[in-house]
Design a protein around this motif. Structure first.
Motif, short mmCIF file in Angstrom:
data_model
loop_
_atom_site.label_atom_id
_atom_site.label_comp_id
_atom_site.label_asym_id
_atom_site.label_seq_id
_atom_site.Cartn_x
_atom_site.Cartn_y
_atom_site.Cartn_z
N HIS A 6 -7.48 8.55 1.56
CA HIS A 6 -7.12 8.34 2.73
C HIS A 6 -6.84 8.49 4.28
O HIS A 6 -7.06 7.36 5.02
N HIS A 49 0.70 4.10 -2.87
CA HIS A 49 0.33 4.61 -2.57
C HIS A 49 1.15 6.71 -2.94
O HIS A 49 0.88 7.34 -3.90
N GLU A 69 0.85 -1.46 -0.29
CA GLU A 69 0.02 0.21 0.04
C GLU A 69 0.60 1.07 0.19
O GLU A 69 0.59 2.14 -1.17
#
Length: 93
Positions: free
Chosen positions: A60, A40, A36
């Motif tokens: 987020h 991101h 992740e």
């Protein structure tokens, strides 16, 4: 002597290259998997429009708040505005 001065100066210089997500500049870093974190960082670098970046940033933060609450922890405050580079220069702090 010159070598010492050059080494000292190089340590004080700001890092060059693309922005990198880290625990120092990413809210919820500790609640993200390594995969992740990579995703991101890639998403942030890909944004061309401010509205898309802000929508992602808000989503987020909501997700990281949920994960923190699920673990009985708090999400650290502050952090970097990941959309700053897309704001008009006059709107930047």
């Amino acid at each position: 002597m010159l070598v010492v001065v050059l080494i000292a100066a190089s340590g004080a210089a700001p890092a060059r290259g693309p922005w990198r997500a880290s625990e120092d500049n990413t809210r919820g870093w500790q609640f993200m998997t390594p995969e992740e974190r990579v995703e991101h960082q890639a998403r942030i670098r890909s944004f061309q429009r401010l509205d898309e970046c802000e929508a992602y940033q808000q989503a987020h933060h909501r997700l990281m708040l949920e994960r923190a609450a699920g673990q009985g922890r708090q999400l650290s405050a502050g952090g970097r505005d990941i959309c700053e580079h897309l704001r008009p220069a006059a709107a930047r702090p």
